[in-house]
Motif scaffolding. Sequence first.
Motif, PDB file in Angstrom:
ATOM      1  N   TYR A 183      26.543   3.387 -19.543  1.00  0.00           N
ATOM      2  CA  TYR A 183      25.296   2.659 -19.292  1.00  0.00           C
ATOM      3  C   TYR A 183      24.361   3.472 -18.404  1.00  0.00           C
ATOM      4  O   TYR A 183      23.145   3.532 -18.642  1.00  0.00           O
ATOM      5  N   LEU A 184      24.912   4.131 -17.392  1.00  0.00           N
ATOM      6  CA  LEU A 184      24.090   4.962 -16.518  1.00  0.00           C
ATOM      7  C   LEU A 184      23.485   6.135 -17.289  1.00  0.00           C
ATOM      8  O   LEU A 184      22.331   6.519 -17.065  1.00  0.00           O
ATOM      9  N   ASP A 185      24.265   6.700 -18.208  1.00  0.00           N
ATOM     10  CA  ASP A 185      23.743   7.772 -19.057  1.00  0.00           C
ATOM     11  C   ASP A 185      22.590   7.254 -19.913  1.00  0.00           C
ATOM     12  O   ASP A 185      21.585   7.945 -20.108  1.00  0.00           O
ATOM     13  N   TRP A 189      18.816   8.662 -19.901  1.00  0.00           N
ATOM     14  CA  TRP A 189      18.239   9.149 -21.152  1.00  0.00           C
ATOM     15  C   TRP A 189      16.922   8.443 -21.453  1.00  0.00           C
ATOM     16  O   TRP A 189      15.943   9.070 -21.866  1.00  0.00           O
ATOM     17  N   ALA A 190      16.896   7.127 -21.247  1.00  0.00           N
ATOM     18  CA  ALA A 190      15.675   6.359 -21.502  1.00  0.00           C
ATOM     19  C   ALA A 190      14.523   6.865 -20.641  1.00  0.00           C
ATOM     20  O   ALA A 190      13.382   6.995 -21.114  1.00  0.00           O
ATOM     21  N   GLU A 191      14.798   7.157 -19.387  1.00  0.00           N
ATOM     22  CA  GLU A 191      13.740   7.647 -18.504  1.00  0.00           C
ATOM     23  C   GLU A 191      13.222   9.010 -18.970  1.00  0.00           C
ATOM     24  O   GLU A 191      12.028   9.286 -18.926  1.00  0.00           O
ATOM     25  N   SER A 192      14.148   9.872 -19.455  1.00  0.00           N
ATOM     26  CA  SER A 192      13.701  11.187 -19.940  1.00  0.00           C
ATOM     27  C   SER A 192      12.842  11.061 -21.198  1.00  0.00           C
ATOM     28  O   SER A 192      11.876  11.796 -21.370  1.00  0.00           O
ATOM     29  N   ILE A 193      13.196  10.108 -22.060  1.00  0.00           N
ATOM     30  CA  ILE A 193      12.425   9.894 -23.273  1.00  0.00           C
ATOM     31  C   ILE A 193      11.037   9.339 -22.951  1.00  0.00           C
ATOM     32  O   ILE A 193      10.019   9.735 -23.522  1.00  0.00           O
ATOM     33  N   LEU A 194      10.959   8.431 -21.985  1.00  0.00           N
ATOM     34  CA  LEU A 194       9.672   7.856 -21.599  1.00  0.00           C
ATOM     35  C   LEU A 194       8.714   8.938 -21.123  1.00  0.00           C
ATOM     36  O   LEU A 194       7.501   8.859 -21.355  1.00  0.00           O
ATOM     37  N   LYS A 195       9.227   9.963 -20.475  1.00  0.00           N
ATOM     38  CA  LYS A 195       8.377  11.052 -20.008  1.00  0.00           C
ATOM     39  C   LYS A 195       7.842  11.883 -21.183  1.00  0.00           C
ATOM     40  O   LYS A 195       6.748  12.454 -21.111  1.00  0.00           O
ATOM     41  N   GLN A 196       8.636  11.935 -22.280  1.00  0.00           N
ATOM     42  CA  GLN A 196       8.222  12.739 -23.433  1.00  0.00           C
ATOM     43  C   GLN A 196       7.201  12.028 -24.299  1.00  0.00           C
ATOM     44  O   GLN A 196       6.246  12.644 -24.789  1.00  0.00           O
TER      45      GLN A 196
END
Length: 401
Positions: A387-389, A393-400
């Motif tokens: 879940y932490l991963d 991952w979601a935060e990294s995608i939001l930046k993209q």
Amino acid sequence: MYGYIARQPIFNVARETIGYELLFRDGEANAFPLIDADEATSKLIMQHHLMLGVEKVAANKLAFINFSEETLLHHFPTSIKPESMVIEVLETVPPSAELLHTVQFLSEQGYKLALDDHDFDPKWDPYLPYITYLKVDIQQFNLLQISRHLRRVAHFPFTLLAERVETAEQFEKLKLLGFQLFQGYFFARPEMLKQKQLNSNKANLLALMAEASAKTLDFEQLADICQRDLGLSYKLLRFINHSGHSQAISSVKHAMVYMGEAELKKFLALLALANLQDGAPDELLRQSLVRARFCDALANHSKLAANPPSSFLTGLFSNVHLIVEQAQDELLAQLPLVSAVKAALLTREGQFGHFLKLTEALEQANWPLTDDLLKTLPAGAELAPLYLDAVAWAESILKQV
């Protein structure tokens, strides 16, 4: 922003509704706007068919839709299933060899066609073998003229539809002349419908989501959708570069093939959802991304990887109806998701539904339910790291995106 449409019922001799003529409107005044017929047809299809379906608008009865010359010649009607509608050839369309060829083609494809406001000019006779409904504006002729015209074309196998019927007397006399269908103020005035509207860019994004959900990718169709939007093309190429690929890319289609089908499906779906999200709460998108990654991880742990990546799509699409403000069942009906994903989203059934329930239990800190659902997973599943991963991952995608 809302989209408006009027529908006027069409009745049989028993005064039963057999269909509706769909009429484009641009506001609540229930009047045709000052735009050309091509634009009206295009907007009706874009705003109402792509987002809701003419089947829904027409209450699963026949939808009679007006088509102008350009929309016919460019085969706009083929975006709708043949069994769902009747193609009305507007009276303003000039007869031509190209039009006749189009009418023949549409008829061969199973579409029903109607000639709107037919004036009985012999120049239309070559079209009549392919016509299912002949619509006659009874205010343009007296009954004697109509009778004479009908005798000349009586050998063609069309159904007669009387328009602008305004009195009971007209209705009875038209039945005697052989009319089987009727439309007009004597029966009902056009009824206004209103629904949440997506702009054309968002409609493209929903089409992108639909293509990304298909079992087999159509790279030509996907590239065509992306190339309509410079921003989508740019983000696709940027995503590939961010992923560490070094090969020079020559086209959008080349980029898609290079990514590989499974990763491309995930990327396109999340890219479309991220762009659809404009105006919706950020948390809905963040939660969708976390769910997608976490459900995908659970599927991989359970060795349930699929093509398309069904568990990923289950999580990703779990909030799409909230983002575009439409009923979930109506929205999912427009997407070619596999039945297992639709069942998971609508009723939490099946293995993918189980993963989604587990994700929701974690979100709500419902530990008893989490423990109960965890029992069905293979031994050794540790939820916290997964879940932490997913959150990271979601935060990294939001930046993209």
